[in-house]
Design an enzyme around this catalytic site. Structure first.
Site, PDB file in Angstrom:
ATOM      1  N   ASP A 295       0.374 -12.379 -13.032  1.00  0.00           N
ATOM      2  CA  ASP A 295       1.302 -11.526 -12.352  1.00  0.00           C
ATOM      3  C   ASP A 295       2.354 -12.710 -11.794  1.00  0.00           C
ATOM      4  O   ASP A 295       2.037 -13.683 -11.175  1.00  0.00           O
ATOM      5  CB  ASP A 295       0.667 -10.973 -11.225  1.00  0.00           C
ATOM      6  CG  ASP A 295      -0.047  -9.536 -11.680  1.00  0.00           C
ATOM      7  OD1 ASP A 295       0.006  -9.222 -12.992  1.00  0.00           O
ATOM      8  OD2 ASP A 295      -0.739  -8.887 -10.805  1.00  0.00           O
TER       9      ASP A 295
ATOM     10  N   LYS B 122       3.271   2.303 -17.807  1.00  0.00           N
ATOM     11  CA  LYS B 122       2.760   1.042 -17.500  1.00  0.00           C
ATOM     12  C   LYS B 122       1.094   1.178 -17.557  1.00  0.00           C
ATOM     13  O   LYS B 122       0.809   1.786 -16.579  1.00  0.00           O
ATOM     14  CB  LYS B 122       3.475   0.494 -16.487  1.00  0.00           C
ATOM     15  CG  LYS B 122       2.888  -1.058 -16.106  1.00  0.00           C
ATOM     16  CD  LYS B 122       3.320  -1.537 -15.040  1.00  0.00           C
ATOM     17  CE  LYS B 122       2.804  -3.001 -14.301  1.00  0.00           C
ATOM     18  NZ  LYS B 122       3.219  -3.462 -13.227  1.00  0.00           N
TER      19      LYS B 122
ATOM     20  N   ASP C 188      -2.310  -0.677 -16.830  1.00  0.00           N
ATOM     21  CA  ASP C 188      -2.774  -1.773 -16.465  1.00  0.00           C
ATOM     22  C   ASP C 188      -4.344  -1.880 -16.834  1.00  0.00           C
ATOM     23  O   ASP C 188      -4.569  -1.104 -17.669  1.00  0.00           O
ATOM     24  CB  ASP C 188      -2.748  -1.810 -14.772  1.00  0.00           C
ATOM     25  CG  ASP C 188      -2.684  -3.189 -14.019  1.00  0.00           C
ATOM     26  OD1 ASP C 188      -3.239  -4.361 -15.016  1.00  0.00           O
ATOM     27  OD2 ASP C 188      -2.207  -3.382 -13.094  1.00  0.00           O
TER      28      ASP C 188
ATOM     29  N   SER D  79      -1.009  -4.080 -20.562  1.00  0.00           N
ATOM     30  CA  SER D  79      -1.666  -5.207 -19.928  1.00  0.00           C
ATOM     31  C   SER D  79      -2.685  -6.031 -20.795  1.00  0.00           C
ATOM     32  O   SER D  79      -3.344  -6.739 -20.457  1.00  0.00           O
ATOM     33  CB  SER D  79      -1.951  -5.038 -18.639  1.00  0.00           C
ATOM     34  OG  SER D  79      -0.907  -4.747 -17.766  1.00  0.00           O
TER      35      SER D  79
ATOM     36  N   ASP E 252       4.522   2.329  -9.385  1.00  0.00           N
ATOM     37  CA  ASP E 252       3.645   1.431  -9.705  1.00  0.00           C
ATOM     38  C   ASP E 252       2.456   1.751  -9.103  1.00  0.00           C
ATOM     39  O   ASP E 252       2.295   2.750  -8.704  1.00  0.00           O
ATOM     40  CB  ASP E 252       3.956  -0.206  -9.366  1.00  0.00           C
ATOM     41  CG  ASP E 252       3.306  -1.422 -10.195  1.00  0.00           C
ATOM     42  OD1 ASP E 252       2.123  -1.420 -10.164  1.00  0.00           O
ATOM     43  OD2 ASP E 252       4.110  -1.563 -11.291  1.00  0.00           O
ATOM     44  N   ASP E 253       1.268   0.977  -8.785  1.00  0.00           N
ATOM     45  CA  ASP E 253       0.122   1.413  -8.209  1.00  0.00           C
ATOM     46  C   ASP E 253       0.275   2.005  -6.828  1.00  0.00           C
ATOM     47  O   ASP E 253       1.306   1.966  -6.223  1.00  0.00           O
ATOM     48  CB  ASP E 253      -0.742   0.141  -8.063  1.00  0.00           C
ATOM     49  CG  ASP E 253      -2.352   0.784  -8.008  1.00  0.00           C
ATOM     50  OD1 ASP E 253      -2.654   1.877  -8.206  1.00  0.00           O
ATOM     51  OD2 ASP E 253      -3.180  -0.234  -8.197  1.00  0.00           O
TER      52      ASP E 253
END
Length: 358
Positions: A221, A158, A160, A192, A82-83
């Site tokens: 979230d 993914k 965002d 997203s 993820d980030d």
């Protein structure tokens, strides 16, 4: 009993099979796997907290647990960054690069580590100038980044939407999807896009979203609390007539990660989240420290019967069919289909707080 339980019963009503969408051959059932964000967030302090920081070691350890403790065999077959995996700067050729201290082997090597264990590898980026945590976004580099992900052997992306204009997403998300597909490497595309447009009071173009993305976020979230889980359940129930028709094989509503085994949910509340995510036909993306999860929570995540409902090949998202005085009943058409009639997965959800069984 308190919390959510899940049962399978025979049904007699016919329902539509949803709408057509992206046909890249991927995500025919909701994706399953492990994501770092909810549990580990943006912990980059590998000097003082090497055991829990965002590093290649963390993802390798989680991959080994998926394989060695039976998760992979139940369908949890993806590990995703993820980030905060990134370096603050692109390389001399304008390509993304990982933080060299926390990912010294490089992303291609980490991807190879997953593939050798029969797992898929996911990555995170942002359709903006920066990611939500301030690392380089993909704007101005769409084709370069898609090609980079393909070169690294990425299986799941993914994307965002921080630091971008929601009005630009109707063009930007499909454009990046085009470049992903153009690489020739199959990559599940998690968007997203509708979430940020809903926040801006825009009406998402679900026809375009369905034909671009394999899954998409459309609500807040998730946080590590029962209140957060309940808000998601309410959103999906209150808006089900608009939400449910968009789901089906290859394209899924994503209510966000499973937080089972963390700190915010009781045992009964954890069963409730698992049952409801099965009814939602939601991606089952765990975000928990699998190294320390307690056996009773692991058993919820590994409940084969509930997973089978979630992964039902018809891909029909369930609906709330009853709500009164804190008691809800949700139902989802599933296989087997007998003489034109579906079977059903049913969740009974008790949200009362009086402490008495209902």
């Amino acid at each position: 009993m308190s919390g959510g339980t899940q049962w399978i019963v025979m049904g007699v009503l016919l329902m539509g099979l949803g709408v057509c969408g992206l046909e890249n051959g991927l995500a025919r059932t909701p994706p399953m796997g492990w994501l770092a964000w909810q549990r580990f967030r943006c912990n980059t302090d590998c000097v003082n907290d090497p055991h829990n920081c965002i590093s290649e070691l963390l993802f390798m350890q989680m991959a080994d647990i998926l394989v060695n403790q039976g998760y992979r065999d139940l369908g949890y077959d993806m590990i995703s960054l993820d980030d905060c995996w990134l370096s603050r700067e692109r390389d001399a050729l304008g390509r993304l690069q990982p933080d060299p201290f926390r990912f010294p082997s490089g992303i291609a090597a980490l991807s190879d580590y997953m593939h050798k264990r029969g797992l898929k590898f996911g990555i995170y980026e942002d359709y903006g100038n920066f990611t939500c945590a301030g690392y380089p976004g993909i704007l101005g580099h769409l084709q370069t980044d898609a090609d980079t992900f393909a070169d690294w052997g990425v299986d799941y992306v993914k994307l965002d939407g921080c630091y971008s204009h929601p009005v630009d997403m109707d063009q930007g998300y499909p454009e990046f999807g085009y470049f992903l597909n153009k690489t020739g490497r199959p990559m599940v595309y998690s968007c997203s896009w509708p979430f940020y447009q809903i926040l801006s009071r825009m009406e998402p173009n679900y026809t375009s979203i369905i034909n671009t993305c394999n899954l998409w976020r459309n609500f807040d979230d998730i946080q590590d609390s029962w209140e957060s889980v309940q808000r998601i359940i309410d959103y999906y129930g209150d808006n089900q007539d608009d939400i449910v028709p968009n789901a089906g094989p290859g394209h899924w509503n994503d209510p966000d990660m499973l937080i089972i085994g963390n700190f915010g949910l009781s045992y009964e509340q954890s069963k409730s989240q698992m049952a409801m995510w099965a009814i939602f036909a939601a991606p089952l993306l765990m975000s928990v420290d699998l190294r320390t999860i307690r056996p009773e929570y692991k058993a919820i995540l590994q409940n084969r019967a509930v997973i089978e409902v979630n992964q039902d090949p018809l891909g029909i998202q369930g609906k709330r069919i009853y709500k009164d005085k804190g008691i809800e009943i949700w139902a989802r058409p599933i296989t087997p289909v007998f003489q034109g009639h579906y079977s059903y997965g049913v969740a009974f959800l008790n949200r009362r707080t009086d402490g008495t069984p209902s």
